[in-house]
Each structure stands twice: as C-alpha cells, then as structure tokens.
Design a protein around this motif. Sequence first.
Motif, short mmCIF file in Angstrom:
data_model
loop_
_atom_site.label_atom_id
_atom_site.label_comp_id
_atom_site.label_asym_id
_atom_site.label_seq_id
_atom_site.Cartn_x
_atom_site.Cartn_y
_atom_site.Cartn_z
N PHE A 154 50.85 48.07 38.01
CA PHE A 154 50.08 46.91 37.59
C PHE A 154 49.67 46.11 38.82
O PHE A 154 50.36 46.12 39.83
CB PHE A 154 50.91 45.98 36.69
CG PHE A 154 51.45 46.62 35.46
CD1 PHE A 154 50.68 46.78 34.34
CD2 PHE A 154 52.77 47.07 35.44
CE1 PHE A 154 51.19 47.36 33.19
CE2 PHE A 154 53.30 47.65 34.30
CZ PHE A 154 52.50 47.80 33.17
N GLU A 155 48.59 45.34 38.68
CA GLU A 155 48.22 44.39 39.72
C GLU A 155 49.09 43.17 39.57
O GLU A 155 49.21 42.60 38.50
CB GLU A 155 46.73 44.02 39.58
CG GLU A 155 46.21 43.15 40.72
CD GLU A 155 46.54 41.66 40.55
OE1 GLU A 155 46.82 41.02 41.57
OE2 GLU A 155 46.55 41.17 39.42
N ARG A 156 49.74 42.76 40.65
CA ARG A 156 50.60 41.57 40.66
C ARG A 156 50.41 40.88 42.00
O ARG A 156 50.59 41.51 43.05
CB ARG A 156 52.08 41.92 40.49
CG ARG A 156 52.43 42.56 39.15
CD ARG A 156 52.38 41.54 38.03
NE ARG A 156 52.86 42.09 36.78
CZ ARG A 156 52.07 42.54 35.81
NH1 ARG A 156 50.77 42.51 35.95
NH2 ARG A 156 52.57 43.02 34.69
N GLY A 157 50.09 39.62 41.96
CA GLY A 157 49.96 38.85 43.20
C GLY A 157 48.95 39.43 44.17
O GLY A 157 49.14 39.34 45.37
N GLY A 158 47.89 40.05 43.66
CA GLY A 158 46.83 40.58 44.51
C GLY A 158 47.08 41.98 45.04
O GLY A 158 46.30 42.47 45.86
N ALA A 159 48.14 42.64 44.60
CA ALA A 159 48.43 44.00 45.07
C ALA A 159 48.84 44.87 43.88
O ALA A 159 49.33 44.37 42.87
CB ALA A 159 49.55 43.98 46.10
#
Length: 180
Positions: A154-159
């Motif tokens: 998943f995308e989390r905090g831009g990564a």
Amino acid sequence: MDRQPVLEGDRLTLRPLVREDWDALYAVASDPQIWAKHPSHDRWQEPVFRQFFADAFTRGGALAIIDKASGEIIGSSQFDKPEIEGPGQIEIGWSFLARAYWGKGYNAEFKRLMLAHALAHYPVAIFQVGEDNVISRRAMENIGGVLTDRTRTFERGGAMVRHVIYEITREGFAGGPLSG
C-alpha cells in the motif's frame, strides 16, 4: 456481524466512533512518537489524520477505545468488511493507543474484545502490519498472531510499503488467553 458494537472489558469500553470524537482522538493521535515506526509515519499531522478519520467513516466499523477509569478516549481500532480474497476472514486494524497505555496490557484487552466479537462470526481474523513496523509486529506476536506468507503493498506516507499479514483463528483464540 455488527461492525460497530459496544464491547466491555475490565478496563476498556469500545464503542462506535462518532464525528464528535475528533478533538479527543486527534489529541491522542497528534503524538508523533505513536507513528514513528508506523508506515504512516506522518499520521500525527492534522491534515493526514483528518483524512484517516474521514476514511474511518467511509470504511465503517470504526471504534473509539475508552479508558473506563477516566472516561477518556485513548485510541481507536476498526473492523473492515469481510475479506474478498480470503472468504471467512475479517480484518481488524487501523489501531492505535496513547503511549501512556503501551506495555500495560491495554492492546491485548481491546484486541481480545474485538477478536471475541469477530471470531463469533468468522473463523479467521487477520491483521495487516507494515513489514518494518517492529512495534506492531511484536505486539501481534505477543497476542498470538501467526505470521502468514501473504503480503500486500500500500502507499503510506508517500512511499509504497509492504505489509505482512498475521492471523488468529477461532481455534487458536479459544486455545488460550491473549497476553499483554
């Protein structure tokens, strides 16, 4: 299954999250240390948490965690919809607690309440944990979560962040109490 029940424990009450809980819940979530090892490491920031809070209502199943002694909100958790990829499974997640409650068995208590409710309806509860989130992975192992070979990204905090999946089965849960 009612994804927003009221669940009573020895020290905690879990009840449906309501929009009026924003101030109290953000007061807990605004502590950057809660999110330091979390994939969503920026969730302490108001705009990011505001989106998380809004998503909780869109997704449904969000619960406020209340300390019975003080009556204060000390965190939140959620039941997701039943798993499409894993029939007979439901996810418990999006959980966090105020740091003052870490290491004192509160995580185990609220998870025990949620697991008892979920496993009365589904044979398996799953938990997705950021692969590098050592605090949450240790907490999962402490309550008897079994690491599976399944992962999701998943995308989390831009990564993009890889998540590992733990599970607790109805039989495993019935086999013994969760520890703190």
